[in-house]
Design a protein around this motif. Structure first.
Motif, PDB file in Angstrom:
ATOM      1  N   LEU A   3       0.771  -1.165   0.242  1.00  0.00           N
ATOM      2  CA  LEU A   3      -0.296  -0.306   0.175  1.00  0.00           C
ATOM      3  C   LEU A   3       0.990   1.202   0.204  1.00  0.00           C
ATOM      4  O   LEU A   3       1.848   1.285   0.502  1.00  0.00           O
ATOM      5  CB  LEU A   3      -1.012   0.219   1.507  1.00  0.00           C
ATOM      6  N   GLN A   4       0.797   2.737  -1.299  1.00  0.00           N
ATOM      7  CA  GLN A   4       1.725   3.064  -1.085  1.00  0.00           C
ATOM      8  C   GLN A   4       0.620   4.423  -1.111  1.00  0.00           C
ATOM      9  O   GLN A   4      -0.636   5.208  -1.524  1.00  0.00           O
ATOM     10  CB  GLN A   4       2.185   3.325  -2.895  1.00  0.00           C
ATOM     11  N   ALA A   5       1.020   5.037   0.248  1.00  0.00           N
ATOM     12  CA  ALA A   5      -0.621   6.423   1.152  1.00  0.00           C
ATOM     13  C   ALA A   5       1.301   7.889   0.469  1.00  0.00           C
ATOM     14  O   ALA A   5       2.320   7.592   0.070  1.00  0.00           O
ATOM     15  CB  ALA A   5      -0.042   6.545   2.120  1.00  0.00           C
ATOM     16  N   SER A   6       0.014   8.511  -0.132  1.00  0.00           N
ATOM     17  CA  SER A   6       0.553  10.247  -1.103  1.00  0.00           C
ATOM     18  C   SER A   6      -0.542  10.645  -0.466  1.00  0.00           C
ATOM     19  O   SER A   6      -1.491  10.539  -0.452  1.00  0.00           O
ATOM     20  CB  SER A   6       0.586   9.605  -2.243  1.00  0.00           C
ATOM     21  N   GLY A   7      -0.631  12.340  -0.550  1.00  0.00           N
ATOM     22  CA  GLY A   7      -1.062  13.604  -0.586  1.00  0.00           C
ATOM     23  C   GLY A   7      -0.919  14.430   0.674  1.00  0.00           C
ATOM     24  O   GLY A   7      -1.763  15.455   0.538  1.00  0.00           O
ATOM     25  N   GLY A   8      -0.035  14.380   1.427  1.00  0.00           N
ATOM     26  CA  GLY A   8       0.088  14.907   2.891  1.00  0.00           C
ATOM     27  C   GLY A   8       0.985  16.272   2.558  1.00  0.00           C
ATOM     28  O   GLY A   8       1.471  16.508   1.169  1.00  0.00           O
ATOM     29  N   GLY A   9       0.976  16.604   3.208  1.00  0.00           N
ATOM     30  CA  GLY A   9       1.357  18.008   3.199  1.00  0.00           C
ATOM     31  C   GLY A   9       1.338  19.553   4.552  1.00  0.00           C
ATOM     32  O   GLY A   9       0.154  18.634   5.056  1.00  0.00           O
ATOM     33  N   LEU A  10       1.247  20.432   4.019  1.00  0.00           N
ATOM     34  CA  LEU A  10       0.945  22.060   4.973  1.00  0.00           C
ATOM     35  C   LEU A  10       0.147  22.191   4.424  1.00  0.00           C
ATOM     36  O   LEU A  10       0.354  22.473   3.529  1.00  0.00           O
ATOM     37  CB  LEU A  10       1.962  22.313   5.340  1.00  0.00           C
ATOM     38  N   VAL A  11      -0.838  22.695   4.800  1.00  0.00           N
ATOM     39  CA  VAL A  11      -2.246  23.374   4.637  1.00  0.00           C
ATOM     40  C   VAL A  11      -2.735  23.899   5.711  1.00  0.00           C
ATOM     41  O   VAL A  11      -2.060  24.239   6.878  1.00  0.00           O
ATOM     42  CB  VAL A  11      -3.150  22.635   4.152  1.00  0.00           C
ATOM     43  N   ARG A  12      -3.337  25.599   5.536  1.00  0.00           N
ATOM     44  CA  ARG A  12      -3.893  26.152   6.663  1.00  0.00           C
ATOM     45  C   ARG A  12      -5.032  25.724   6.947  1.00  0.00           C
ATOM     46  O   ARG A  12      -5.987  25.212   6.729  1.00  0.00           O
ATOM     47  CB  ARG A  12      -3.836  27.861   5.820  1.00  0.00           C
ATOM     48  N   PRO A  13      -5.472  26.655   8.442  1.00  0.00           N
ATOM     49  CA  PRO A  13      -7.229  25.930   8.574  1.00  0.00           C
ATOM     50  C   PRO A  13      -7.591  26.526   7.796  1.00  0.00           C
ATOM     51  O   PRO A  13      -7.851  27.008   7.241  1.00  0.00           O
ATOM     52  CB  PRO A  13      -6.689  26.956  10.084  1.00  0.00           C
ATOM     53  N   GLY A  14      -8.609  25.444   7.300  1.00  0.00           N
ATOM     54  CA  GLY A  14      -9.754  25.780   7.185  1.00  0.00           C
ATOM     55  C   GLY A  14      -9.386  25.055   4.945  1.00  0.00           C
ATOM     56  O   GLY A  14     -10.639  25.165   4.301  1.00  0.00           O
ATOM     57  N   GLY A  15      -8.227  24.689   5.026  1.00  0.00           N
ATOM     58  CA  GLY A  15      -7.972  24.521   3.769  1.00  0.00           C
ATOM     59  C   GLY A  15      -8.582  22.653   3.567  1.00  0.00           C
ATOM     60  O   GLY A  15      -9.282  22.541   4.001  1.00  0.00           O
TER      61      GLY A  15
END
Length: 118
Positions: A3-15
């Protein structure tokens, strides 16, 4: 099977962010697919669950903001996250019970970090 997960990151509240989890290998069926998360200093918790039939499960704190979906043709599950809050900050793991032909086993992705911060 992996299983390969992806898509995480830094986002502002509400994003928003959308996580993906792709399964590869000798796969007959995947059921169910799940997303867990683990915040620093806390236990891993179930965020969302989706079987091949039936309604998806979402934990109370994310219901109305997150959605889980799957593309069986691509052996992929998604976690769409909207209106993110700082308390959603965690490492997110995908999990699946996979029938690989000779049996079935539970698999985990490697985790993807989601940080919600201004």
């Amino acid at each position: 099977v992996q299983l390969q997960a992806s898509g995480g990151g830094l986002v502002r509240p509400g994003g928003s962010l959308t996580l993906s989890c792709a399964a590869s290998g000798p796969i007959l069926t995947i059921n169910p697919m799940r997303w867990f998360r683990q915040a620093p200093g806390k236990q891993r918790e179930l965020v969302a669950h989706l079987g091949s039939t039936g309604r998806p499960y979402l934990r109370d704190s994310v219901r109305g903001r997150f959605a889980i979906s799957r593309n069986d043709a691509e052996n992929t599950t998604y976690l769409e996250m909207n209106n993110l809050k700082p308390e959603d900050t965690a490492v997110y793991f995908c999990n699946a019970l996979i029938d690989y032909g000779l049996g079935a086993a539970e698999y985990w992705g490697q985790g993807t970090l989601v940080t919600v911060s201004s």
